[in-house]
Scaffold this active site. Sequence first.
Site, mmCIF file in Angstrom:
data_model
loop_
_atom_site.group_PDB
_atom_site.id
_atom_site.type_symbol
_atom_site.label_atom_id
_atom_site.label_comp_id
_atom_site.label_asym_id
_atom_site.label_seq_id
_atom_site.Cartn_x
_atom_site.Cartn_y
_atom_site.Cartn_z
ATOM 1 N N ARG A 25 -5.387 5.783 -19.993
ATOM 2 C CA ARG A 25 -4.476 6.276 -19.169
ATOM 3 C C ARG A 25 -3.996 5.568 -18.018
ATOM 4 O O ARG A 25 -3.036 5.326 -17.680
ATOM 5 C CB ARG A 25 -4.995 7.553 -18.475
ATOM 6 N N GLU A 30 -11.369 3.831 -5.902
ATOM 7 C CA GLU A 30 -11.652 4.375 -4.374
ATOM 8 C C GLU A 30 -11.500 3.383 -3.485
ATOM 9 O O GLU A 30 -12.294 2.465 -3.416
ATOM 10 C CB GLU A 30 -12.808 5.049 -4.586
ATOM 11 N N GLN A 48 -4.466 5.919 11.138
ATOM 12 C CA GLN A 48 -3.026 5.667 10.792
ATOM 13 C C GLN A 48 -3.095 4.865 9.588
ATOM 14 O O GLN A 48 -3.567 4.011 9.612
ATOM 15 C CB GLN A 48 -2.201 5.484 11.931
ATOM 16 N N ASP A 49 -2.029 5.243 8.578
ATOM 17 C CA ASP A 49 -1.744 4.367 7.264
ATOM 18 C C ASP A 49 -0.426 4.141 7.718
ATOM 19 O O ASP A 49 0.377 4.860 8.018
ATOM 20 C CB ASP A 49 -1.869 5.246 6.085
ATOM 21 N N ASN A 50 -0.009 2.541 7.210
ATOM 22 C CA ASN A 50 1.249 2.057 7.189
ATOM 23 C C ASN A 50 1.627 1.740 5.728
ATOM 24 O O ASN A 50 0.725 1.099 5.169
ATOM 25 C CB ASN A 50 1.374 1.065 8.340
ATOM 26 N N ARG A 61 5.969 -11.462 7.703
ATOM 27 C CA ARG A 61 5.700 -10.402 8.790
ATOM 28 C C ARG A 61 4.801 -10.788 9.751
ATOM 29 O O ARG A 61 3.526 -11.204 9.292
ATOM 30 C CB ARG A 61 5.647 -9.090 8.067
ATOM 31 N N HIS A 64 1.366 -10.394 14.241
ATOM 32 C CA HIS A 64 1.527 -9.418 15.086
ATOM 33 C C HIS A 64 -0.069 -8.808 15.618
ATOM 34 O O HIS A 64 -0.991 -9.105 14.743
ATOM 35 C CB HIS A 64 1.964 -8.111 14.345
ATOM 36 N N LYS A 74 -7.248 -3.776 11.395
ATOM 37 C CA LYS A 74 -6.396 -3.310 10.193
ATOM 38 C C LYS A 74 -7.251 -3.906 8.744
ATOM 39 O O LYS A 74 -7.741 -4.775 8.569
ATOM 40 C CB LYS A 74 -5.147 -4.363 10.140
ATOM 41 N N HIS A 121 -2.329 -10.789 12.976
ATOM 42 C CA HIS A 121 -2.019 -10.832 11.542
ATOM 43 C C HIS A 121 -0.541 -10.984 11.226
ATOM 44 O O HIS A 121 0.345 -10.729 11.882
ATOM 45 C CB HIS A 121 -2.478 -9.192 11.210
ATOM 46 N N TYR A 134 -1.389 -0.403 4.966
ATOM 47 C CA TYR A 134 -2.738 -0.740 5.707
ATOM 48 C C TYR A 134 -3.040 0.386 6.481
ATOM 49 O O TYR A 134 -2.312 0.981 7.045
ATOM 50 C CB TYR A 134 -2.477 -2.116 6.294
ATOM 51 N N LYS A 171 12.990 -10.160 15.996
ATOM 52 C CA LYS A 171 11.784 -9.945 16.671
ATOM 53 C C LYS A 171 10.708 -10.994 16.608
ATOM 54 O O LYS A 171 10.477 -11.734 17.496
ATOM 55 C CB LYS A 171 11.059 -8.624 16.779
ATOM 56 N N ASP A 172 10.312 -11.242 15.343
ATOM 57 C CA ASP A 172 9.296 -12.406 15.118
ATOM 58 C C ASP A 172 10.010 -13.471 15.151
ATOM 59 O O ASP A 172 8.948 -14.642 15.284
ATOM 60 C CB ASP A 172 8.789 -11.954 13.415
#
Length: 184
Positions: A25, A30, A48-50, A61, A64, A74, A121, A134, A171-172
């Site tokens: 399948r 996990e 929190q998950d992003n 990116r 940060h 993270k 990061h 993350y 911004k970066d």
Amino acid sequence: MGLEVRPLAIPEVLLLQSPRYKDARGFFSETYNKKVFAEAGITLDFVQDNHSLSVNTGTIRGLHFQSPPYAQDKLVRVVKGRIFDVAVDIRRASPTFGQYVAAEISAGQWNQILIPIGFAHGLCTLEPDTEVVYKVTNYYSAKHDLGIRWNDPQIGIDWPVDERHAQLSDKDKTLPFLTDAEVF
């Protein structure tokens, strides 16, 4: 076979490998289990998950981080594509201050990287349409959202993209260099 944890050259940054169970399948994995992580010595409370999508290869990116009291650990993984992932030590009292470690994180390798508090990061996409998910241990705070210029010569990150072709947010592009940045 359980969770594999391997420290990188700066040992606080960890590379993680969760097992995948494959059959006709597809697979099951996990990717996070609080008990299994605790048994491996990782006792973080993720809140929190992003999820980000970067359409083009060579998207940068970062670099940060969030300042206290909203600093974040993270746990980064890729669900589609590949990234060159970077952690820069911004702990002023650390013997590795201003140094970085990097690893390729990909959906194919099914690995993850744990970036602890005290590190900036960043990432560069190595494939189009790369999706990164993350977990973080603190909530986002715009007031505490800081960063360091991705191409700071003092840090000297060997990015896998030519500077002329890197795609960054406005911004970066204007983040301060390490010497001018707020650090831990």
